[in-house]
Write an enzyme that holds these catalytic residues in place. Sequence first.
Site, PDB file in Angstrom:
ATOM      1  N   CYS A  34       0.864  -1.181   0.000  1.00 48.06           N
ATOM      2  CA  CYS A  34       0.000   0.000   0.000  1.00 48.06           C
ATOM      3  C   CYS A  34       0.901   1.231   0.000  1.00 48.06           C
ATOM      4  CB  CYS A  34      -0.901   0.032   1.232  1.00 48.06           C
ATOM      5  SG  CYS A  34      -2.096  -1.314   1.302  1.00 48.06           S
ATOM      6  N   GLY A  61      -0.848   0.441  -4.906  1.00 51.38           N
ATOM      7  CA  GLY A  61      -2.179  -0.091  -4.632  1.00 51.38           C
ATOM      8  C   GLY A  61      -3.205   0.629  -5.467  1.00 51.38           C
ATOM      9  N   ASN A 135       0.747   0.667   5.853  1.00 49.67           N
ATOM     10  CA  ASN A 135       1.379  -0.155   4.821  1.00 49.67           C
ATOM     11  C   ASN A 135       2.048  -1.318   5.535  1.00 49.67           C
ATOM     12  OD1 ASN A 135       2.702  -1.230   2.594  1.00 49.67           O
ATOM     13  ND2 ASN A 135       4.350   0.271   2.647  1.00 49.67           N
ATOM     14  N   GLY A 136       1.636  -2.545   5.203  1.00 44.21           N
ATOM     15  CA  GLY A 136       2.208  -3.712   5.847  1.00 44.21           C
ATOM     16  C   GLY A 136       1.132  -4.694   6.246  1.00 44.21           C
ATOM     17  N   TYR A 280      11.228  -4.755  -7.215  1.00 37.95           N
ATOM     18  CA  TYR A 280      10.015  -4.615  -8.023  1.00 37.95           C
ATOM     19  C   TYR A 280       9.030  -3.568  -7.550  1.00 37.95           C
ATOM     20  CZ  TYR A 280       5.392  -5.997  -9.874  1.00 37.95           C
ATOM     21  OH  TYR A 280       4.153  -5.999 -10.440  1.00 37.95           O
TER      22      TYR A 280
END
Length: 501
Positions: A34, A61, A135-136, A280
């Site tokens: 995210c 996201g 985020n996570g 990536y």
Amino acid sequence: MTSIHSVTSDEYPNQTNNPMNSYENHADKPEEACGVFGIYAPGENVAKLSYFGLYALQHRGQESAGIATFEGTKVHLHKDMGLVSQVFNESILEQLPGSLAVGHTRYSTTGSSRKVNAQPAVIETRLGSLALAHNGNLVNTVQLRQELLENKCNLITTTDSEMIAFAIAQAINAGADWLEGAIEAFHRCQGAFSLVIGTPSGIMGVRDPNGIRPLVIGTLAGNPIRYVLASETCGLDIIGAEYLRDVEPGELVWITEEGLASYHWSQQPQRKLCIFEMIYFARPDSVMHNESLYSYRMRLGRQLAKESAVDADIVFGVPDSGIPAAIGFSQASGVMYMEGLIKNRYVGRTFIQPTQTMRESGLRMKLNPLKDVLFGKRVIIVDDSIVRGTTSRKLVKTLREAGAIEVHMRISSPPVTHPCFYGIDTDSQDQLIAATKSVEEIAKQLEVDSLAYLSWEGMLTATGEDTNSFCSACFTGNYPVAIPEQVKRSKLILEKEKVVV
């Protein structure tokens, strides 16, 4: 009490409009984490700055987006399903005044793809509202949820992010201040969490003790200096903010009218940045370890060529993520770099299902081969990873149909053999092609003339950093944060140890 003014619109009325159900969403890649964004800038248009920050973080996201702004004690919130450019417009942003803002763009890992799970999560506390963007992924969600429910917390979503917010609220309602309440809650959380938390008093930026997901601090010029938080430096660049530094593992930064203060809330931080962020996920123009990820990915390609050179006419990358490594491969091998595939950069996400005839005829919405470049050539195609192998096989078939006489595939990371539990949506282990097949078996399934992956050692050495400071569990099965058995069983089906490439 804090007043919350929400300008949300209706949720998708049926599942056919759910982005997760669209044909183009089943790519052969790990899905992104995210993107989080925060800004403290009284006198500035924080909603519009947040919009552009999230726009730059859109790659992290694409399911939902949201912004919460604080105007004194009043919170203005808008969040919805869709891309940032679909969720917001000028009219909506005008309804989000304030001096600080928290933003989020989401790909779901814990919690389904529904508007109720969109972020920021806004929770009422004794001291006013808090707005949390995460985020996570936590690994102790079952335990934490049970504890919160036993304490009569009214959980309305299925996300671990809301649980973190409620844990903070619980501590504050018991008498703690913002900092004390937040730190008390973080000690209850296990797993990966990079957070931006808005309050009426200021903004927090937080990372878990391993710093598995990134979070950076930037500054906006002026007197006084204004501060920005973002998942990546590209979220700073777009609004003209200058990169200051990373939020450290186990650190909380507290940004108020008095400036920025730092608190190291974890006594045993041990840096384990997700190596897939570098391979990536993060944008190639984002900076980590004082260089762009474009430079690192080119180094991966050069190392890949040293380890697995092959005689060929041209080399090219799968757009966009494979291109830097393909250029590096060309530099080290002497094989000419050319573009062999063209990406339709405006395709976005579609809710229109192709017909069976379209599928059978080879619908190419995202990538189209350059037939005159490929015809009669021995080609090397470079990609950053293979997860299931389905898309890779189709791509090889497309190249052969375009006239390539040999197709050699090179992957600028090791085989993905284990699922991620820290905020990346990978399949259960039995769906990961490298968990069940050897490199030779994968090559046969993809119908390539040869296949080679970058070595685990080569990937880490190319960082130029301490190789122990990264999480590479998806390649090795060595998880830096222990995974509870009930969570592990949901994805880790096979008994496979570390794979040496």
